[in-house]
Motif scaffolding. Structure first.
Motif, PDB file in Angstrom:
ATOM      1  N   ASP A   1       0.823  -1.220   0.000  1.00  0.00           N
ATOM      2  CA  ASP A   1       0.000   0.000   0.000  1.00  0.00           C
ATOM      3  C   ASP A   1       0.860   1.275   0.000  1.00  0.00           C
ATOM      4  O   ASP A   1       0.650   2.181   0.812  1.00  0.00           O
ATOM      5  CB  ASP A   1      -0.923  -0.022   1.227  1.00  0.00           C
ATOM      6  CG  ASP A   1      -2.177   0.820   0.971  1.00  0.00           C
ATOM      7  OD1 ASP A   1      -2.420   1.156  -0.208  1.00  0.00           O
ATOM      8  OD2 ASP A   1      -2.868   1.160   1.940  1.00  0.00           O
ATOM      9  N   VAL A   2       1.814   1.309  -0.907  1.00  0.00           N
ATOM     10  CA  VAL A   2       2.798   2.400  -0.913  1.00  0.00           C
ATOM     11  C   VAL A   2       2.257   3.669  -1.567  1.00  0.00           C
ATOM     12  O   VAL A   2       1.624   3.610  -2.633  1.00  0.00           O
ATOM     13  CB  VAL A   2       4.081   1.940  -1.642  1.00  0.00           C
ATOM     14  CG1 VAL A   2       5.002   3.128  -1.902  1.00  0.00           C
ATOM     15  CG2 VAL A   2       4.800   0.877  -0.819  1.00  0.00           C
TER      16      VAL A   2
ATOM     17  N   SER B   1       0.192   6.036  -5.423  1.00  0.00           N
ATOM     18  CA  SER B   1      -0.682   5.731  -4.290  1.00  0.00           C
ATOM     19  C   SER B   1      -1.224   4.309  -4.401  1.00  0.00           C
ATOM     20  O   SER B   1      -1.435   3.794  -5.504  1.00  0.00           O
ATOM     21  CB  SER B   1      -1.819   6.749  -4.187  1.00  0.00           C
ATOM     22  OG  SER B   1      -2.496   6.824  -5.401  1.00  0.00           O
ATOM     23  N   GLY B   2      -1.412   3.700  -3.227  1.00  0.00           N
ATOM     24  CA  GLY B   2      -2.004   2.365  -3.129  1.00  0.00           C
ATOM     25  C   GLY B   2      -1.283   1.290  -3.919  1.00  0.00           C
ATOM     26  O   GLY B   2      -1.911   0.392  -4.479  1.00  0.00           O
ATOM     27  N   ILE B   3       0.070   1.362  -3.993  1.00  0.00           N
ATOM     28  CA  ILE B   3       0.813   0.360  -4.776  1.00  0.00           C
ATOM     29  C   ILE B   3       1.092  -0.864  -3.903  1.00  0.00           C
ATOM     30  O   ILE B   3       1.751  -0.747  -2.880  1.00  0.00           O
ATOM     31  CB  ILE B   3       2.155   0.928  -5.268  1.00  0.00           C
ATOM     32  CG1 ILE B   3       1.960   2.243  -5.999  1.00  0.00           C
ATOM     33  CG2 ILE B   3       2.933  -0.103  -6.072  1.00  0.00           C
ATOM     34  CD1 ILE B   3       1.880   2.188  -7.463  1.00  0.00           C
TER      35      ILE B   3
ATOM     36  N   ALA C   1       3.598   6.785   2.490  1.00  0.00           N
ATOM     37  CA  ALA C   1       2.569   5.902   3.049  1.00  0.00           C
ATOM     38  C   ALA C   1       2.985   4.480   2.713  1.00  0.00           C
ATOM     39  O   ALA C   1       3.666   4.244   1.719  1.00  0.00           O
ATOM     40  CB  ALA C   1       1.214   6.210   2.433  1.00  0.00           C
ATOM     41  N   GLY C   2       2.586   3.523   3.548  1.00  0.00           N
ATOM     42  CA  GLY C   2       2.877   2.119   3.278  1.00  0.00           C
ATOM     43  C   GLY C   2       4.340   1.771   3.481  1.00  0.00           C
ATOM     44  O   GLY C   2       5.115   2.573   4.032  1.00  0.00           O
ATOM     45  N   ARG C   3       4.718   0.561   3.026  1.00  0.00           N
ATOM     46  CA  ARG C   3       6.092   0.091   3.261  1.00  0.00           C
ATOM     47  C   ARG C   3       6.642  -0.607   2.026  1.00  0.00           C
ATOM     48  O   ARG C   3       5.888  -1.191   1.248  1.00  0.00           O
ATOM     49  CB  ARG C   3       6.119  -0.939   4.394  1.00  0.00           C
ATOM     50  CG  ARG C   3       5.578  -0.450   5.699  1.00  0.00           C
ATOM     51  CD  ARG C   3       5.943  -1.377   6.838  1.00  0.00           C
ATOM     52  NE  ARG C   3       5.345  -2.711   6.674  1.00  0.00           N
ATOM     53  CZ  ARG C   3       5.725  -3.791   7.368  1.00  0.00           C
ATOM     54  NH1 ARG C   3       6.721  -3.688   8.233  1.00  0.00           N
ATOM     55  NH2 ARG C   3       5.130  -4.965   7.186  1.00  0.00           N
ATOM     56  N   VAL C   4       7.948  -0.537   1.881  1.00  0.00           N
ATOM     57  CA  VAL C   4       8.633  -1.342   0.865  1.00  0.00           C
ATOM     58  C   VAL C   4       9.483  -2.342   1.642  1.00  0.00           C
ATOM     59  O   VAL C   4      10.231  -1.941   2.536  1.00  0.00           O
ATOM     60  CB  VAL C   4       9.532  -0.468  -0.037  1.00  0.00           C
ATOM     61  CG1 VAL C   4      10.265  -1.332  -1.052  1.00  0.00           C
ATOM     62  CG2 VAL C   4       8.717   0.600  -0.739  1.00  0.00           C
ATOM     63  N   LEU C   5       9.333  -3.629   1.340  1.00  0.00           N
ATOM     64  CA  LEU C   5      10.041  -4.655   2.104  1.00  0.00           C
ATOM     65  C   LEU C   5      11.011  -5.424   1.223  1.00  0.00           C
ATOM     66  O   LEU C   5      10.729  -5.677   0.047  1.00  0.00           O
ATOM     67  CB  LEU C   5       9.038  -5.660   2.692  1.00  0.00           C
ATOM     68  CG  LEU C   5       7.855  -5.067   3.459  1.00  0.00           C
ATOM     69  CD1 LEU C   5       6.734  -6.072   3.584  1.00  0.00           C
ATOM     70  CD2 LEU C   5       8.312  -4.624   4.831  1.00  0.00           C
ATOM     71  N   LEU C   6      12.148  -5.762   1.815  1.00  0.00           N
ATOM     72  CA  LEU C   6      13.084  -6.654   1.128  1.00  0.00           C
ATOM     73  C   LEU C   6      13.201  -7.915   1.983  1.00  0.00           C
ATOM     74  O   LEU C   6      13.581  -7.822   3.167  1.00  0.00           O
ATOM     75  CB  LEU C   6      14.441  -5.956   0.985  1.00  0.00           C
ATOM     76  CG  LEU C   6      15.584  -6.837   0.459  1.00  0.00           C
ATOM     77  CD1 LEU C   6      15.256  -7.424  -0.911  1.00  0.00           C
ATOM     78  CD2 LEU C   6      16.875  -6.046   0.366  1.00  0.00           C
ATOM     79  N   ASP C   7      12.865  -9.027   1.415  1.00  0.00           N
ATOM     80  CA  ASP C   7      12.816 -10.296   2.155  1.00  0.00           C
ATOM     81  C   ASP C   7      12.070 -10.127   3.481  1.00  0.00           C
ATOM     82  O   ASP C   7      12.502 -10.611   4.538  1.00  0.00           O
ATOM     83  CB  ASP C   7      14.234 -10.818   2.445  1.00  0.00           C
ATOM     84  CG  ASP C   7      14.963 -11.183   1.153  1.00  0.00           C
ATOM     85  OD1 ASP C   7      14.277 -11.504   0.165  1.00  0.00           O
ATOM     86  OD2 ASP C   7      16.210 -11.119   1.131  1.00  0.00           O
TER      87      ASP C   7
ATOM     88  N   ASP D   1      -1.187   7.131 -13.798  1.00  0.00           N
ATOM     89  CA  ASP D   1      -1.410   8.173 -12.809  1.00  0.00           C
ATOM     90  C   ASP D   1      -1.074   7.731 -11.382  1.00  0.00           C
ATOM     91  O   ASP D   1      -1.828   7.961 -10.436  1.00  0.00           O
ATOM     92  CB  ASP D   1      -2.876   8.617 -12.884  1.00  0.00           C
ATOM     93  CG  ASP D   1      -3.013  10.053 -12.385  1.00  0.00           C
ATOM     94  OD1 ASP D   1      -1.962  10.710 -12.202  1.00  0.00           O
ATOM     95  OD2 ASP D   1      -4.144  10.503 -12.174  1.00  0.00           O
ATOM     96  N   GLY D   2       0.037   7.036 -11.229  1.00  0.00           N
ATOM     97  CA  GLY D   2       0.524   6.660  -9.904  1.00  0.00           C
ATOM     98  C   GLY D   2      -0.166   5.453  -9.283  1.00  0.00           C
ATOM     99  O   GLY D   2       0.047   5.160  -8.107  1.00  0.00           O
TER     100      GLY D   2
END
Ligand code: ATP
Length: 583
Positions: A339-340, A354-356, A391-397, A546-547
């Protein structure tokens, strides 16, 4: 500013000792002079005259040697502080996020790093010691003068407040001028940097507006000249003031001494008057020095402000205190977006992404497609933390990338961008940036895998060929293959690939394709796709508009949905596919 001196305490103390000794020695000669005249010349005693002449010479020589010593000590301390400051600035700026660099002109950074730091050199290396020694001289000379004759002293120092006020006024003016001069220098540096670089020169020549640019330069240049003129006038005004003081005050003292002597004052002897004059001169030089310091210090505050403005800019992308190490061998390569959301201007309501949400499994190829400006590049920037999501998080493993050590993270994410940045040095050096300890064999293997080795070998100087500013001596396709060779050398488990949009001839295209296939093997790859082969072999295609991710899946599924992807495919890739079929 005082904090800058903290790491050099020992040297500072040694310098203070030298200053004290120097000031003490300097105090003696006027007293010697008084004895020499009153006890020697006036009483016809040649022995006293000779003795005190010799003493004066010896003490003066000693004082000069000590002055030289503390001058040297202060310059060394000053230069060390300057070096620290340049290092601090460089390291601090290096750790700023891309946001800072997109908002700041390179010329401005250069000016602050070199010219502003250079401008405060005088303050750092001379001011401190000058201030100290001057205050010590003034105070000690003042005491000596009072001891000689308090009435003459009163007159000599009575005028000081007026000159101090004038010095303060000049200092404020100097501050204003320094600020203006440096801002204008920065403007000129930026213009030179922007117009006299290869890209800038190319723009100027292709647009054919050299005359307009020259005129613009002239206007800014004129402004700089204006500031420099003001600065020189200020200096003349200052030295004019000094001259007035040094001539008026002694005249007044002689008059008062004469008047007192006529009234029969026994204390006023020739020796006293000469000694008092010498002492008063001894006090006046440092006094004018202090005034000049005031002007210099106030003027330099403007430069310090510019330097500290950068040093005090907080780093927006930085290591958390408990950031985890990320050894290369422990990385599997699973990348998850939860939810990036992201915006370039935090104070703005406009979300670039938004909302990726999606997940890339280790070794998968994720293709990003979408219209221009949709946010594909921005999305990839969040993986190596060129920016952090809002907003949200990006995670690696499974770990938030913000919890990992930034340096480690950036080591495991490789990027091949459309525009390859090459430094004005040899091909070898340009490759070694990716892996400084790479052996010759590794270089050759990487270049072979990137299909650039044959070209390098065909150059007269091979790996030692200097590529020219930003690599302008190489073609677009060649530069890209150098970038691919760099990525092979870096060998990151996660790869971001911005495929070139520019059409290359079939041979280059085939070479690049071949090298990219080698590069992508065994890595989680995010490709901003402009090639048919990439989207066809992608494990996951994200169609971004558009994002937002508006469609996701593999080629055939997406085509069947007949939405954005199908439209893009028909516009961008179909021609290529028909061409390929035709061949
Ligand atoms: P393209 O295919 O044309 O390269 P893209 O999908 O990669 O486009 P991005 O470069 O991610 O698009 O840009 C997404 C949006 O963010 C665009 O509207 C762009 O104008 C804006 N943008 C990009 N960089 C910045 C920046 N540094 N500051 C402010 N806005 C930016």
């Amino acid at each position: 500013m005082f904090g800058l001196y903290a790491p050099h305490k020992a040297e500072l103390i040694a310098m203070l000792v030298s200053v004290a000794v120097g000031v003490g020695l300097g105090l003696a000669p006027p007293f010697f002079l008084q004895i020499l005249i009153d006890q020697g010349i006036q009483k016809n005693d040649l022995g006293v005259v000779t003795l005190y002449s010799i003493l004066t010479i010896v003490v003066t020589l000693l004082a000069a040697a000590v002055t030289l010593l503390y001058g040297y000590q202060s310059v060394v301390i000053g230069q060390k502080i300057m070096r620290d400051m340049r290092n601090d600035l460089f390291t601090h700026l290096q750790s700023m996020s891309l946001r800072f660099f997109t908002r700041t002109r390179t010329g401005d950074i250069q000016t602050r790093l070199i010219s502003d730091v250079g401008g405060v050199q005088n303050v750092l290396s001379n001011t401190f010691v000058d201030a100290l020694s001057n205050v010590a001289i003034v105070v000690s000379a003042f005491v000596a003068m009072v001891w000689m004759d308090w009435r003459l002293t009163l007159l000599a120092v009575g005028l000081i407040p007026f000159f101090a006020w004038f010095g303060k006024w000049l200092g404020d003016f100097a501050q204003h001028i320094r600020q203006g001069t440096q801002e204008q220098t920065s403007e000129l540096n930026s213009m030179m940097q922007e117009n006299l670089s290869v890209s800038g020169a190319l723009l100027g020549k292709t647009i054919g507006r050299a005359d307009v640019l020259a005129k613009k330069f002239d206007v800014e240049n004129q402004k700089l000249a204006g500031w420099l003129i003001k600065s020189s006038v200020l200096q003349y005004a200052f030295f004019g003031m000094i001259r007035v003081i040094t001539q008026i005050v002694p005249a007044l003292i002689y008059w008062l001494a004469g008047w007192l002597a006529f009234r029969g004052d026994q204390n006023i002897t020739v020796g006293l008057l000469v000694a008092f004059s010498a002492m008063q001169m001894r006090m006046f030089f440092p006094l004018t020095g202090l005034m000049s310091l005031q002007v210099e210090l106030l003027g330099s505050l403007a430069l310090f402000r510019r330097i500290f403005e950068y040093l005090d800019t907080p780093r927006d992308v930085t290591d958390r205190p408990d950031a985890k190490a990320l050894p290369r061998s422990s990385v599997q390569g699973r990348v998850t977006f939860e939810d990036v959301g992201f915006k370039y201007e935090p104070e703005n309501d406009e979300w670039t992404l938004s909302g990726i949400s999606f997940e890339a499994q280790p070794g998968q190829l994720v293709a990003l497609v979408g219209p221009s400006g949709a946010g594909k590049t921005t999305l990839t920037y969040l993986i190596p933390r060129l920016y952090d999501p809002d907003a949200g998080r990006v995670l690696l493993d499974g770990t938030d990338v913000r919890d990992l050590r930034l340096e480690d993270l950036q080591r495991v994410v490789g990027m091949v961008t459309q525009e390859t940045y090459l430094i004005h040095t040899t091909i070898r050096e340009n490759l070694l940036i990716a892996k400084p300890d790479a052996s010759d064999d590794e270089l050759v293997a990487a270049c072979k895998a990137a299909a650039i080795y044959d070209h390098i070998a065909s150059l007269d100087e091979g790996f030692e060929t200097v590529v020219g500013e930003r690599g302008y001596k190489l073609s677009g396709g060649e530069k890209q293959r150098i970038a691919i060779a760099r990525a092979i050398l870096k060998n990151p488990p996660i790869l971001i690939l911005d495929e070139a949009t520019s059409a290359l001839d079939t041979t280059s295209e085939r070479l690049i394709q071949q090298s990219l296939n080698t590069l992508m093997q065994g890595r989680t790859t995010f490709a901003i796709a402009h090639r048919l082969s990439t989207i066809l072999s992608a494990d996951l295609i994200l169609a971004i508009d558009d994002g937002r991710v508006v469609e996701r899946g593999r080629h055939a599924e997406l085509l069947a949905q007949n939405g954005l992807y199908a439209r893009l495919y028909n516009e961008q890739f179909r021609v290529e596919s028909e061409g390929a079929l035709g061949e």
